[in-house]
Design an enzyme around this catalytic site. Structure first.
Site, PDB file in Angstrom:
ATOM      1  N   HIS A   3      39.867  44.687  75.974  1.00  0.00           N
ATOM      2  CA  HIS A   3      38.898  44.408  74.962  1.00  0.00           C
ATOM      3  C   HIS A   3      37.406  45.111  75.504  1.00  0.00           C
ATOM      4  CE1 HIS A   3      36.359  42.130  71.773  1.00  0.00           C
ATOM      5  NE2 HIS A   3      35.543  42.251  72.838  1.00  0.00           N
ATOM      6  N   GLU A   4      37.183  44.808  76.798  1.00  0.00           N
ATOM      7  CA  GLU A   4      36.081  45.408  77.278  1.00  0.00           C
ATOM      8  C   GLU A   4      36.135  47.020  77.305  1.00  0.00           C
ATOM      9  OE1 GLU A   4      33.310  43.906  77.184  1.00  0.00           O
ATOM     10  OE2 GLU A   4      34.343  41.821  77.003  1.00  0.00           O
TER      11      GLU A   4
ATOM     12  N   HIS B 202      34.226  53.481  73.352  1.00  0.00           N
ATOM     13  CA  HIS B 202      33.387  53.622  72.006  1.00  0.00           C
ATOM     14  C   HIS B 202      32.187  54.110  72.566  1.00  0.00           C
ATOM     15  CE1 HIS B 202      32.003  51.921  67.850  1.00  0.00           C
ATOM     16  NE2 HIS B 202      31.563  53.228  68.146  1.00  0.00           N
TER      17      HIS B 202
ATOM     18  N   HIS C 213      35.040  48.756  74.157  1.00  0.00           N
ATOM     19  CA  HIS C 213      33.710  48.790  73.863  1.00  0.00           C
ATOM     20  C   HIS C 213      33.305  50.058  74.867  1.00  0.00           C
ATOM     21  CE1 HIS C 213      32.609  45.022  71.819  1.00  0.00           C
ATOM     22  NE2 HIS C 213      33.173  44.314  72.754  1.00  0.00           N
TER      23      HIS C 213
END
Length: 598
Positions: free
Chosen positions: A387-388, A394, A391
């Site tokens: 998940h991190e 991105h 980020h």
């Protein structure tokens, strides 16, 4: 209990390399001095922004200064997060916060001065070739102009700011400081204190009596304060309608969507499409009832574990390997950046004494992103890692493709990349698992994400929409009215297979997000957009990956809705939500099949 290691006792390979941001404290101090010097220069542009050359020079100064402040602020606070008890880094963090406020004050004249230009002058600025790189900034200013008031009115609204935060502040104090729950019995029959933190653990108990007692204790406590809590929520709704009227918006919902330029259809499509697919939720509730082996499914059974505890021990090294395998569909370029993140110490991995809790991805433009974890060797931590890193990548792609002021993506887009990584990891784990117990565990884990992130957040969003519409129509929101609206929504969303306990009517009183109005829908749209992307990537391959990488590289260079649309996810239509629902339907089908075999 084993003692946490001190920061100095943590192996270097598991600590992030903040030297990539600043080589040492001396380098930080030098950049701090440079930023202070730039602040002094800002005032010379005041009153001159009608000249394109002066405006360009002012924007350049704003960019240079903002980047310095961002780098200083991020470094100081990440150092502080390594060990929050370390006094030197506390001081550095405070110093960077003060600099940030000082910078905001020094540049506060820019937007009002640009907006004071005539429409013709502002349009000429937008079309001026010398200001081409600031076109999006100026267009955004022009768009906001219709809702910016005169200087004296804006000054008056600014003074109201402190008053307008009162409902949220009062709710926070009441909810976190003054509210006390009674003692309840745990699985061993011992009387223990019920707190906000322990409530969810009670709801996850395998003992139905324990779940029921905790559930009733929480909502009985809120029920005793229903008049105060209803007045507090009412005050927040009144504040929103006041600002919407003052700033000439049609409604509080229109005002909240305007900032990100999100069409109202995005909000209404979400609610309408979820309504259409509520029978899927009803199917899942029937399945829950079967798996729990109960005659009646109650609201306090929603977090009860559906399958036997399945312990998946996953080391950090194994988690990285699994994530790399699971993200192969995103192509070699994405994997190369991910490997760099794993190998070049972008990540602060393990807990140490004084370290900030939780997990996040952060960084400053011009340097690679960083990720803070408190890794445990389990499934949850593996999902947190992917998940991190979603980020982080991105931010990496946005920063490398966009100029500084266009690189930052909005909150509306923020959870898409992180959730897409989770979806691909889940797909990979389900594909390679042939253990029925493991598969059931994974499927229920994933199905519950749909329940909590899509259905529940949409129900919250619908509640907010209804209460604001009622207030705007001049109706009063009594505690009884708020409870009835909320109870009826639960009946609608959970369906005939669920016993909707009367106590749940007070749940509106404990949701902090209702004081950050019209925010929760972004969880549901972000999850739907990510699920839609993952489906397209797995079905189409290369063309969908190309579109998705284009999305990652777009940052905030256009309005969020346009960025997603270009990448093949049109949130102004029901299609992405429909695609997410088709994935949810597949999950339920697989769960039903495995349940039948048990």
């Amino acid at each position: 209990m084993s003692q946490l290691p001190k920061r100095s006792e943590t192996a270097e390979e598991f600590r992030w390399k903040l030297e990539d941001l600043f080589a040492d404290r001396k380098a930080w101090d030098q950049e701090y001095s440079a930023a202070k010097a730039l602040i002094e220069k800002a005032s010379r542009f005041q009153g001159k922004l009608s000249d394109p050359a002066e405006l360009k020079a002012c924007f350049e100064l704003e960019d240079e200064l903002s980047l310095h402040v961002e780098r200083l602020y991020v470094y100081a606070n990440m150092r502080h997060h390594e060990d929050t008890a370390e006094a030197d880094y506390q001081a550095l963090s405070d110093k960077s916060k003060k600099l940030s406020v000082e910078t905001g004050e020094a540049l506060s004249f820019v937007t009002p001065e640009v907006l004071s230009l005539s429409d013709e002058a502002l349009s000429a600025m937008i079309d001026d070739p010398s200001l081409a790189k600031y076109r999006h900034t100026l267009e955004e200013m022009r768009r906001q102009k219709a809702h910016v008031l005169s200087k004296s009115e804006e000054a008056l609204l600014a003074q109201v700011g402190n008053v307008s935060s009162a409902p949220s502040t009062i709710f926070g104090m009441l909810n976190n400081a003054d509210l006390k729950f009674p003692k309840v019995k745990n699985e061993k029959g011992e009387e223990v204190e019920l707190t906000h933190g322990s409530y969810i653990q009670f709801l996850e108990s395998r003992n139905g009596k324990v779940r029921k007692e905790a559930f009733e204790a929480v909502y009985d406590t809120y029920g005793k304060l229903k008049n105060t809590l209803a007045s507090t929520l009412n005050a927040n709704v009144t504040k929103n309608t006041f600002y919407a009227k003052a700033r000439k918006y049609d409604s509080a919902l229109d005002m909240s969507l305007y900032g990100d330029n999100i069409p109202k259809s995005v909000y209404t499509n979400l609610i309408d499409t979820i309504h259409k697919h509520l029978p899927l939720m009803y199917r899942y509730m029937e399945l829950r009832k079967k798996l729990l082996g109960v005659d009646e499914l109650h609201m306090y059974d929603l977090f009860a574990p559906l399958v036997e505890e399945f312990d998946m021990e996953i080391s950090f090294e194994d988690a990285k390997k699994t994530i790399l395998e699971s993200l192969k569909p995103l192509g070699d370029d994405y994997l190369a950046v991910l490997r760099e993140g794993f190998e070049e110490r972008w990540i602060d991995v393990y807990e140490n004494e004084g370290k900030r809790s939780g997990a996040y991805s952060w960084g400053a433009y011009g340097t690679h992103p960083y990720v803070l974890l408190n890794h445990k060797d389990n499934l949850n931590s593996m999902f947190t890692l992917t998940h991190e890193m979603g980020h982080a990548l991105h931010s990496y792609y946005s920063d490398n493709a966009q100029i500084y002021r266009d690189a930052q993506y909005t909150i509306f887009l923020a959870e898409v990349a992180s959730t897409l990584n989770e979806a691909l990891l889940m797909n990979y784990l389900l594909d390679k698992s042939d253990d029925v117990k493991e598969k059931m565990y994974l499927l229920t884990y994933y199905a519950d994400q749909f329940r909590t992130t899509v259905f529940r957040q949409t129900m919250f969003a619908e509640f907010e929409k209804i209460v604001h519409e009622r207030a705007e129509a001049g109706e009063s929101l009594t505690p009884q009215e708020l409870s009835k609206i909320y109870y009826d929504l639960n009946v609608l969303y959970y369906g005939p297979g669920m016993v909707v306990d009367k106590n749940i009517e007070m749940e509106w009183a404990r949701i902090p997000h209702f004081y950050t109005s019209f925010y929760v829908y972004k969880y549901a749209t972000g999850f739907s957009a990510a699920t839609s992307f993952s489906k397209q990537i797995l079905d189409e391959g290369a063309p969908a990956v190309e579109r998705y990488l284009g999305f990652l590289k777009s940052g905030g260079s256009d309005f969020s809705i346009n960025i997603l649309k270009k990448a093949g996810v049109d949130m102004s239509t029901p299609e992405p939500i429909e695609q997410a629902m088709s994935v949810f339907e597949e999950l339920i089908g697989q769960l039903e099949e495995l349940t039948a075999k048990k």
